[in-house]
Design a protein around this motif. Structure first.
Motif, mmCIF file in Angstrom:
data_model
loop_
_atom_site.group_PDB
_atom_site.id
_atom_site.type_symbol
_atom_site.label_atom_id
_atom_site.label_comp_id
_atom_site.label_asym_id
_atom_site.label_seq_id
_atom_site.Cartn_x
_atom_site.Cartn_y
_atom_site.Cartn_z
ATOM 1 N N ILE A 190 -6.512 12.281 -7.182
ATOM 2 C CA ILE A 190 -5.651 12.175 -5.654
ATOM 3 C C ILE A 190 -6.671 11.896 -4.551
ATOM 4 C CG2 ILE A 190 -4.410 13.480 -4.210
ATOM 5 C CD1 ILE A 190 -4.566 14.723 -7.878
ATOM 6 N N VAL A 191 -6.495 10.807 -4.059
ATOM 7 C CA VAL A 191 -6.979 10.034 -3.029
ATOM 8 C C VAL A 191 -6.404 10.209 -1.741
ATOM 9 C CG1 VAL A 191 -8.493 7.975 -2.143
ATOM 10 C CG2 VAL A 191 -8.367 8.491 -4.652
ATOM 11 N N THR A 192 -6.778 10.858 -0.543
ATOM 12 C CA THR A 192 -6.107 11.087 0.672
ATOM 13 C C THR A 192 -6.972 10.858 1.673
ATOM 14 O OG1 THR A 192 -4.736 12.664 -0.438
ATOM 15 C CG2 THR A 192 -4.636 12.670 1.965
ATOM 16 N N ALA A 193 -6.699 10.055 2.870
ATOM 17 C CA ALA A 193 -7.466 9.865 3.909
ATOM 18 C C ALA A 193 -7.679 11.111 4.655
ATOM 19 C CB ALA A 193 -6.723 9.088 4.792
ATOM 20 N N LYS A 241 -9.183 1.124 0.504
ATOM 21 C CA LYS A 241 -9.761 0.445 -0.399
ATOM 22 C C LYS A 241 -9.794 0.939 -1.954
ATOM 23 C CE LYS A 241 -14.108 -1.765 -1.449
ATOM 24 N NZ LYS A 241 -15.624 -1.847 -1.039
ATOM 25 N N ALA A 242 -9.817 2.215 -2.214
ATOM 26 C CA ALA A 242 -9.566 3.076 -3.360
ATOM 27 C C ALA A 242 -8.124 2.696 -4.216
ATOM 28 C CB ALA A 242 -10.063 4.498 -3.117
ATOM 29 N N VAL A 243 -7.081 2.701 -3.249
ATOM 30 C CA VAL A 243 -5.804 2.735 -3.789
ATOM 31 C C VAL A 243 -5.671 1.013 -4.072
ATOM 32 C CG1 VAL A 243 -3.376 2.750 -2.922
ATOM 33 C CG2 VAL A 243 -4.977 4.662 -2.553
ATOM 34 N N GLN A 273 1.545 -6.072 -4.662
ATOM 35 C CA GLN A 273 1.434 -4.632 -5.036
ATOM 36 C C GLN A 273 0.910 -3.675 -3.749
ATOM 37 O OE1 GLN A 273 -1.207 -5.657 -8.391
ATOM 38 N NE2 GLN A 273 0.599 -4.689 -9.663
ATOM 39 N N VAL A 274 -0.167 -4.310 -3.073
ATOM 40 C CA VAL A 274 -0.554 -3.572 -1.974
ATOM 41 C C VAL A 274 0.648 -3.244 -0.833
ATOM 42 C CG1 VAL A 274 -2.157 -3.424 -0.295
ATOM 43 C CG2 VAL A 274 -3.072 -4.005 -2.549
ATOM 44 N N ALA A 275 0.917 -4.344 -0.605
ATOM 45 C CA ALA A 275 2.123 -4.397 0.320
ATOM 46 C C ALA A 275 3.355 -3.372 0.006
ATOM 47 C CB ALA A 275 2.705 -5.759 0.631
ATOM 48 N N ARG A 276 3.761 -3.583 -1.367
ATOM 49 C CA ARG A 276 4.941 -2.635 -1.885
ATOM 50 C C ARG A 276 4.453 -1.156 -1.805
ATOM 51 N NH1 ARG A 276 6.124 -4.190 -7.424
ATOM 52 N NH2 ARG A 276 4.488 -2.621 -8.024
ATOM 53 N N GLU A 331 6.390 1.643 0.035
ATOM 54 C CA GLU A 331 7.326 2.524 -0.449
ATOM 55 C C GLU A 331 6.404 4.090 -0.538
ATOM 56 O OE1 GLU A 331 8.606 0.747 -4.266
ATOM 57 O OE2 GLU A 331 9.514 -0.699 -2.963
ATOM 58 N N LYS A 332 5.032 3.877 -0.503
ATOM 59 C CA LYS A 332 4.240 5.153 -0.599
ATOM 60 C C LYS A 332 4.044 5.588 -1.807
ATOM 61 C CE LYS A 332 3.112 5.005 3.748
ATOM 62 N NZ LYS A 332 2.125 3.881 4.014
#
Length: 71
Positions: A22-25, A52-54, A62-65, A69-70
């Protein structure tokens, strides 16, 4: 962590037999171990590091989606 070192984080997850990373700022990377979330001993990730990780290895679409949509 000077950069979002995803290979190192994935290796850590594999070594610990984690089912999720799990990666969270603003928070240290977390591992799901036996259905429980466990913080790593790593420093919190910045927003840029988390993004960057995500986004690593994903297309711009894919990044925009993901951003929209989170998920």
């Amino acid at each position: 962590m000077p950069d979002a070192d995803i290979p190192a984080l994935l290796k850590l997850a594999l070594d610990k037999k984690a089912s999720d990373l799990i990666v969270t700022a603003g928070a240290p990377p977390m591992l799901r171990l036996k259905r429980e979330l466990v913080a790593t001993n790593l420093p919190p990730l910045s927003k840029a590091q988390s993004q960057k990780a995500v986004s690593g290895g994903r297309s711009a679409e894919q990044v925009a989606r993901f951003e929209r949509e989170k998920d």
